[in-house]
Design an enzyme around this catalytic site. Sequence first.
Site, PDB file in Angstrom:
ATOM      1  N   CYS A   1       1.044  -1.300   0.249  1.00  0.00           N
ATOM      2  CA  CYS A   1       0.121   0.153  -0.043  1.00  0.00           C
ATOM      3  C   CYS A   1       0.514   1.829   0.067  1.00  0.00           C
ATOM      4  CB  CYS A   1      -0.944   0.410   0.790  1.00  0.00           C
ATOM      5  SG  CYS A   1      -2.070  -1.537   1.324  1.00  0.00           S
TER       6      CYS A   1
ATOM      7  N   CYS B   1      -2.664  -8.452   7.340  1.00  0.00           N
ATOM      8  CA  CYS B   1      -2.848  -7.375   6.389  1.00  0.00           C
ATOM      9  C   CYS B   1      -3.721  -6.498   6.024  1.00  0.00           C
ATOM     10  CB  CYS B   1      -2.565  -7.610   5.066  1.00  0.00           C
ATOM     11  SG  CYS B   1      -2.764  -6.758   3.411  1.00  0.00           S
TER      12      CYS B   1
ATOM     13  N   GLN C   1     -12.568  -9.200 -10.152  1.00  0.00           N
ATOM     14  CA  GLN C   1     -12.108  -7.968  -9.362  1.00  0.00           C
ATOM     15  C   GLN C   1     -12.367  -8.430  -7.229  1.00  0.00           C
ATOM     16  OE1 GLN C   1     -13.029  -5.101 -10.807  1.00  0.00           O
ATOM     17  NE2 GLN C   1     -13.634  -5.679 -12.340  1.00  0.00           N
TER      18      GLN C   1
ATOM     19  N   TYR D   1     -13.132  -8.009 -22.698  1.00  0.00           N
ATOM     20  CA  TYR D   1     -12.430  -8.136 -21.348  1.00  0.00           C
ATOM     21  C   TYR D   1     -12.946  -9.065 -20.625  1.00  0.00           C
ATOM     22  CZ  TYR D   1      -9.104  -4.999 -24.241  1.00  0.00           C
ATOM     23  OH  TYR D   1      -8.325  -4.143 -25.100  1.00  0.00           O
TER      24      TYR D   1
ATOM     25  N   ASP E   1     -13.792  -3.863 -20.598  1.00  0.00           N
ATOM     26  CA  ASP E   1     -12.585  -3.282 -19.399  1.00  0.00           C
ATOM     27  C   ASP E   1     -11.751  -3.614 -19.054  1.00  0.00           C
ATOM     28  OD1 ASP E   1     -12.389  -3.145 -16.484  1.00  0.00           O
ATOM     29  OD2 ASP E   1     -13.740  -4.906 -16.022  1.00  0.00           O
TER      30      ASP E   1
ATOM     31  N   CYS F   1      -9.009   1.066 -15.021  1.00  0.00           N
ATOM     32  CA  CYS F   1      -8.226   1.116 -13.565  1.00  0.00           C
ATOM     33  C   CYS F   1      -7.186   1.674 -14.156  1.00  0.00           C
ATOM     34  CB  CYS F   1      -8.317  -0.890 -13.484  1.00  0.00           C
ATOM     35  SG  CYS F   1      -7.333  -2.125 -14.523  1.00  0.00           S
TER      36      CYS F   1
END
Length: 381
Positions: free
Chosen positions: A80, A154, A209, A238, A305, A332
């Site tokens: 992150c 995590c 996802q 996609y 996508d 994305c």
Amino acid sequence: MISSSQIKIKIEKLAIGGAGIARHDGLVIFVPQAAPEDELLVELTTKKKNFAEARIVEILKPGPARRNPPCRYAHECGGCNWQHLTEEEQRRQKELLVLETIKKFNPNLNFEYLPLQQSPRVLRYRNRIQPKFKDGKFGFFARNSHEIVEIDDCLITEEALTNKFPEVKAWAEAKKSKDLQRLEMYISDTEEVRYGLITDEDDGIGFSQVNRFQNEDLLKTALDWAGEDIYSQVFDLYAGSGNFTFPLAQKYKTASSITAVELNPKLVERGRAQSKDKRLHYFLSDVESYMKRASISKQDLVVLDPPRAGASEYIMRALAASQPKKIIYISCHPVSLARDLKWFFEYAEKMGRKYHLAKVQAFEMFPQTDHVETIAELRVD
Ligand SMILES: C[S@@+](CC[C@H](N)C(=O)[O-])C[C@H]1O[C@@H](n2cnc3c(N)ncnc32)[C@H](O)[C@@H]1O
């Protein structure tokens, strides 16, 4: 003491990629792990003609949105990069970055820009992760490194997965391999925790996802924006294993065909196994090759996508040439979206086709990171 290679800067805003941006002596400086309005002592790590990269030596005055990361590994773990920002600021930056990027590539495009859709969860949202194991260490790669940061939790991962960390670590250890083991853990459709090795021959389960809580909102928005059941044919480019394909097939009952196009054979297999609707055709194909023989018409709906790299100039031109009634583009990566829109509208205009970018909305799909999902609706005027 300040050494000659160290400079004081103030961060203006954040950039695509997540770093802070400051200006110093005409040079744009990118600083990872910075927060807006941070006053920092930094050291240049790379210097190019027009820009430089720097690392933080000392935070002289933290910006108002800087916080202590909720995760105790955030300072070293490469997973992150925005844990040091409040969620409000993460969202503000994402909303800004998506808008700025689309405008930068398409200064003349006018569109309705809806407020960012927040994720129902900002922690414990990931249902698929790829930890590593080597020399007794289980965890993720450190930032910009292949050193493993050992972890026993995590915070962005669902607990069903993190609870299994000791089991997976023991499983990897039992292999007694000296090599790096790239692992994958995920929650299956039947709510089971599965894990295994990713190898050169086997790249794991393929795309899914990762934030199922926010995926529901994304799906709902895509279907809402796609509109009424008026299309002759529906295309899902996609398609993965059918995240959009099946809801589209369910909604568009009068369409003569629902076509899914996907390159990964495992995902196509999973999609085909689920498909009972006779109108549904699942193609194992690269989208570009598919577009060479596709028969998309003016009465059709296209959902696309693509991965982070986006589609291609060829695909965007082919889409503009085939003139579907509506296109829903889910992205994305704001840069590839903005570039693809540019290609599409330039070509559509050249061909005298009146398309309109009706709506755009950023989606908080990957909290605690700079990654952002965006949905855009393009329709014939
Ligand atoms: C962002 S994912 C979206 C998948 C799906 N729409 C979903 O929501 O789960 C992009 C998908 O495109 C596939 N893909 C990547 N490059 C491709 C290409 N050139 N042609 C067809 N599919 C491709 C990937 O395997 C992946 O499943």
